[in-house]
Scaffold this motif. Structure first.
Motif, mmCIF file in Angstrom:
data_model
loop_
_atom_site.group_PDB
_atom_site.id
_atom_site.type_symbol
_atom_site.label_atom_id
_atom_site.label_comp_id
_atom_site.label_asym_id
_atom_site.label_seq_id
_atom_site.Cartn_x
_atom_site.Cartn_y
_atom_site.Cartn_z
ATOM 1 N N LYS A 37 0.835 -1.202 0.000
ATOM 2 C CA LYS A 37 0.000 0.000 0.000
ATOM 3 C C LYS A 37 0.871 1.254 0.000
ATOM 4 O O LYS A 37 0.642 2.199 -0.761
ATOM 5 C CB LYS A 37 -0.929 0.013 1.210
ATOM 6 N N TYR A 38 1.889 1.258 0.848
ATOM 7 C CA TYR A 38 2.765 2.423 0.938
ATOM 8 C C TYR A 38 3.557 2.611 -0.351
ATOM 9 O O TYR A 38 3.760 3.734 -0.824
ATOM 10 C CB TYR A 38 3.706 2.286 2.132
ATOM 11 N N ALA A 39 4.002 1.486 -0.946
ATOM 12 C CA ALA A 39 4.783 1.559 -2.181
ATOM 13 C C ALA A 39 3.954 2.156 -3.315
ATOM 14 O O ALA A 39 4.454 2.978 -4.103
ATOM 15 C CB ALA A 39 5.271 0.165 -2.577
ATOM 16 N N ILE A 40 2.696 1.776 -3.417
ATOM 17 C CA ILE A 40 1.825 2.332 -4.456
ATOM 18 C C ILE A 40 1.562 3.814 -4.193
ATOM 19 O O ILE A 40 1.484 4.616 -5.118
ATOM 20 C CB ILE A 40 0.511 1.519 -4.521
ATOM 21 N N ASP A 41 1.474 4.173 -2.925
ATOM 22 C CA ASP A 41 1.267 5.581 -2.571
ATOM 23 C C ASP A 41 2.443 6.463 -2.981
ATOM 24 O O ASP A 41 2.264 7.659 -3.252
ATOM 25 C CB ASP A 41 1.026 5.723 -1.057
ATOM 26 N N VAL A 42 3.665 5.888 -3.020
ATOM 27 C CA VAL A 42 4.835 6.697 -3.371
ATOM 28 C C VAL A 42 5.169 6.627 -4.867
ATOM 29 O O VAL A 42 6.234 7.067 -5.275
ATOM 30 C CB VAL A 42 6.077 6.286 -2.542
ATOM 31 N N GLY A 43 4.260 6.058 -5.673
ATOM 32 C CA GLY A 43 4.422 6.154 -7.117
ATOM 33 C C GLY A 43 4.741 4.886 -7.867
ATOM 34 O O GLY A 43 4.832 4.901 -9.098
#
Length: 309
Positions: A37-43
């Protein structure tokens, strides 16, 4: 007297290893959804994040296998095993789950990972891999009811996306199929340490080919260090997760293996709530309680079966 003591010690040792693998592997499963989730949030795109993380994990496990002199076997049977297991258990299942996270939330994805036990147990009964045992059946049913209650609440939410909920629910189905397949087709005389890197290398190849034949990109944004950091963290998580998965598969069987998702839900949901700021899913207390009961009953049932045998 000594023989009785040795038998009791053997039973404890036999189930200590899979139980520890279940807890540790489940914890890594719960962490994995939050890192995604965090990785997708950072692009990062779901495909790019999954491809590079799986590739990194494959390199890590291959180096471990090289040090331990347990290189993945290369023959027709093992190659079939790598690619089918990679497609069902790794590439397709994780791509669906990671793609659904931005739309349904990491908490919901962590929770539905508790669904494979019933599907795996039913498949194992039909194929006669497992014998029916009431305690284990009750545990699987309890975990399923808990996850089902949470899914019903998700469907009834006013902002829910039925399409992405259904896409997310396909992930556990594929994972259950993978649990059964890997048990039935485990190559003769192959160790878990040798099979895990082989499956991950096959998964990375499949994801790379999918990227080349589609418009989905595996490019990594390099404006800052966060995307690469997320990939490195997830590669380590995947390496530990799949190494424990194969060890648990060998020592605990497909049904106990399928409870990795249930443990992952118990670990992953609090992380999404307290560290990622997601709202708690409705029915969380009831669902988590039933899932925890299910884990205990299935594990206890496995101990009883081992003693009888």
């Amino acid at each position: 007297m000594n023989d009785s003591l040795k038998q009791e010690t053997s039973h404890k040792t036999t189930w200590l290893v899979p139980f520890v693998c279940l807890l540790a592997g489940g914890a890594l499963t719960g962490i994995s959804t939050n890192v995604a989730k965090y990785a997708i949030d950072v692009g990062l795109t779901p495909l790019g994040f999954l491809f590079w993380s799986i590739t990194g994990a494959a390199v890590i496990l291959f180096m471990i296998a090289l040090i331990r002199k347990e290189l993945p076997p290369l023959n027709v049977r093992s190659l079939e095993y790598y690619f089918v297991a990679a497609l069902v258990s790794v590439a397709a299942a994780n791509l669906l789950l990671f793609s659904a996270i931005p739309h349904v939330g990491a908490g919901f994805v962590a929770l539905i990972l508790s669904l494979p036990p019933l599907l795996t147990y039913l498949g194992a009964l039909i194929l006669r891999i497992e014998q029916f045992y009431i305690v284990r059946a009750l545990g699987v049913i309890a975990a399923l009811i808990g996850a089902g209650a949470l899914a019903v609440h998700k469907f009834s939410a006013p902002d829910s996306s039925v399409f992405w909920i259904l896409i997310a629910l396909c992930g556990p189905v594929l994972l259950a199929i993978g649990n059964i397949y890997r048990t039935l087709r485990w190559p003769d005389n192959a160790s878990s340490g040798a099979l895990a890197p082989g499956m991950l290398m096959a998964a990375a190849l499949l994801l790379g080919l999918f990227s080349m034949m589609s418009d989905f990109s595996i490019a990594v944004p390099l404006e800052n260090w966060l995307p690469l950091s997320m990939i490195a963290i997830q590669a380590c998580v995947f390496a530990g997760q799949f190494l424990l998965l194969f060890l648990l598969q060998k020592t605990g069987g497909p049904v106990l293996l399928s409870l990795l998702g249930a443990v992952g839900a118990i670990v992953g949901v609090p992380v999404t709530i307290f560290l990622q700021g997601e709202s708690p899913p409705e029915g969380l207390f009831l669902g988590a309680t039933l899932i925890a009961i299910g884990v205990v009953l299935v594990t206890w049932g496995g101990v009883k079966i081992a003693k009888v045998k």
